[in-house]
Motif scaffolding. Sequence first.
Motif, PDB file in Angstrom:
ATOM      1  N   HIS A 105       0.798  -1.214   0.000  1.00 53.16           N
ATOM      2  CA  HIS A 105       0.000   0.000   0.000  1.00 53.16           C
ATOM      3  C   HIS A 105       0.835   1.271   0.000  1.00 53.16           C
ATOM      4  N   ASP A 106       2.096   1.193   0.375  1.00 54.09           N
ATOM      5  CA  ASP A 106       2.906   2.390   0.356  1.00 54.09           C
ATOM      6  C   ASP A 106       3.769   2.481  -0.885  1.00 54.09           C
ATOM      7  N   GLY A 107       3.529   1.608  -1.860  1.00 49.45           N
ATOM      8  CA  GLY A 107       4.163   1.709  -3.146  1.00 49.45           C
ATOM      9  C   GLY A 107       5.577   1.185  -3.209  1.00 49.45           C
ATOM     10  N   ASP A 108       6.099   0.645  -2.112  1.00 50.86           N
ATOM     11  CA  ASP A 108       7.464   0.162  -2.187  1.00 50.86           C
ATOM     12  C   ASP A 108       7.539  -1.351  -2.039  1.00 50.86           C
ATOM     13  N   GLY A 109       6.385  -2.017  -1.997  1.00 54.82           N
ATOM     14  CA  GLY A 109       6.393  -3.460  -1.852  1.00 54.82           C
ATOM     15  C   GLY A 109       6.730  -3.894  -0.447  1.00 54.82           C
ATOM     16  N   GLY A 140       8.481   4.082  -0.807  1.00 52.88           N
ATOM     17  CA  GLY A 140       9.600   3.790  -1.693  1.00 52.88           C
ATOM     18  C   GLY A 140      10.865   3.361  -0.976  1.00 52.88           C
ATOM     19  N   GLY A 141      10.832   3.262   0.328  1.00 61.12           N
ATOM     20  CA  GLY A 141      12.034   2.966   1.107  1.00 61.12           C
ATOM     21  C   GLY A 141      12.684   1.641   0.805  1.00 61.12           C
ATOM     22  N   LEU A 142      11.884   0.625   0.483  1.00 57.46           N
ATOM     23  CA  LEU A 142      12.462  -0.679   0.192  1.00 57.46           C
ATOM     24  C   LEU A 142      13.404  -0.591  -0.997  1.00 57.46           C
ATOM     25  N   ARG A 143      13.097   0.235  -1.960  1.00 61.45           N
ATOM     26  CA  ARG A 143      13.970   0.398  -3.136  1.00 61.45           C
ATOM     27  C   ARG A 143      15.368   0.801  -2.709  1.00 61.45           C
ATOM     28  N   PHE A 144      15.457   1.756  -1.799  1.00 60.12           N
ATOM     29  CA  PHE A 144      16.765   2.244  -1.368  1.00 60.12           C
ATOM     30  C   PHE A 144      17.527   1.183  -0.580  1.00 60.12           C
ATOM     31  N   VAL A 145      16.818   0.445   0.250  1.00 59.89           N
ATOM     32  CA  VAL A 145      17.461  -0.611   1.021  1.00 59.89           C
ATOM     33  C   VAL A 145      17.999  -1.688   0.078  1.00 59.89           C
ATOM     34  N   LEU A 146      17.171  -2.120  -0.870  1.00 59.68           N
ATOM     35  CA  LEU A 146      17.616  -3.148  -1.815  1.00 59.68           C
ATOM     36  C   LEU A 146      18.800  -2.663  -2.635  1.00 59.68           C
ATOM     37  N   LEU A 147      18.730  -1.430  -3.129  1.00 55.20           N
ATOM     38  CA  LEU A 147      19.852  -0.890  -3.908  1.00 55.20           C
ATOM     39  C   LEU A 147      21.129  -0.850  -3.075  1.00 55.20           C
ATOM     40  N   PRO A 157       8.861  -8.084  -6.919  1.00 53.09           N
ATOM     41  CA  PRO A 157       8.333  -7.024  -7.793  1.00 53.09           C
ATOM     42  C   PRO A 157       9.141  -5.726  -7.689  1.00 53.09           C
ATOM     43  N   THR A 158       9.648  -5.427  -6.505  1.00 55.14           N
ATOM     44  CA  THR A 158      10.468  -4.226  -6.350  1.00 55.14           C
ATOM     45  C   THR A 158      11.787  -4.379  -7.098  1.00 55.14           C
ATOM     46  N   LEU A 159      12.376  -5.577  -7.056  1.00 53.13           N
ATOM     47  CA  LEU A 159      13.597  -5.830  -7.821  1.00 53.13           C
ATOM     48  C   LEU A 159      13.337  -5.703  -9.319  1.00 53.13           C
ATOM     49  N   THR A 160      12.210  -6.223  -9.768  1.00 55.05           N
ATOM     50  CA  THR A 160      11.845  -6.108 -11.193  1.00 55.05           C
ATOM     51  C   THR A 160      11.689  -4.642 -11.583  1.00 55.05           C
TER      52      THR A 160
END
Length: 184
Positions: free
Chosen positions: A5-9, A36-43, A77-80
Motif C-alpha cells: 500500500h505504500d508503493g514500495d512493496g 519507496g524505502g524498500l527500493r533504497f534498502v535493496l539498492l 516485484p520491487t527488484l523487477t
Amino acid sequence: MRRGHDGDGMEGGRGGPGRGHGLGGPRGGGRIFSHGGLRFVLLQLISDKPCHGYELIKQIEERLGGSYSPSPGTVYPTLTLLEEMGYLSVDNADIGGRKRYRITDAGQVFLEENRVTADAMLARMQGGVDGAGPRGGRPPQVTRAIENLKLAMRMRLSREALTPEQADAFAAVLDHAAQQLEKI
C-alpha cells in the motif's frame, strides 16, 4: 505488478510467530520504511554485494533481529521495478537459474543522489539514531514470548466456545500475567 500500500512493496511479511506484519503492518506500530524505502534498502544491499532475492530477504530479516521478514511477493516485484528503471542488472549465469542482481552505474548514481533517504532507511533497520532498535528496543526473548502468548490465545479461542467457567479462568490467567508484568 502488485505492490504494498505504500508503493514500495513493503506491506506484510511471511507468516509464523514473530513474523507477518512485524513493524511494517498494522500491529507493529507503523511502517519500517517510508514510501519507496524498500527500493533504497535493496539498492544499498546490492551495491554492497550482488545478491539473489532470497539473500536480500534474509539480510533484511537479520538486520531487523528477526522481527520482520519481507515476503518474496513484495521483494521480487520491487527488484523487477528497479531492473526496469535501469538501476539493476541481472546475471542469470548462476547454477539453478536464480537471478543475481547487480547495481548499474545509473543505480549507483540514483542511490548517491538519494543518500540521505537511503541512510535513513538503513538506520531504521539498525534501530535509528537513538539505538532503540526494531520494536522499540524489545529484547528478542520478550518478542518471542508475546508471540507465543498471542498464538496460544488464538488457538484456544478458535476451538469450541468457552464455557462461562473457562472464560473466567482464561481472563484470570491474563489478568494475573498483567499484574505480574506491572511489578517488573
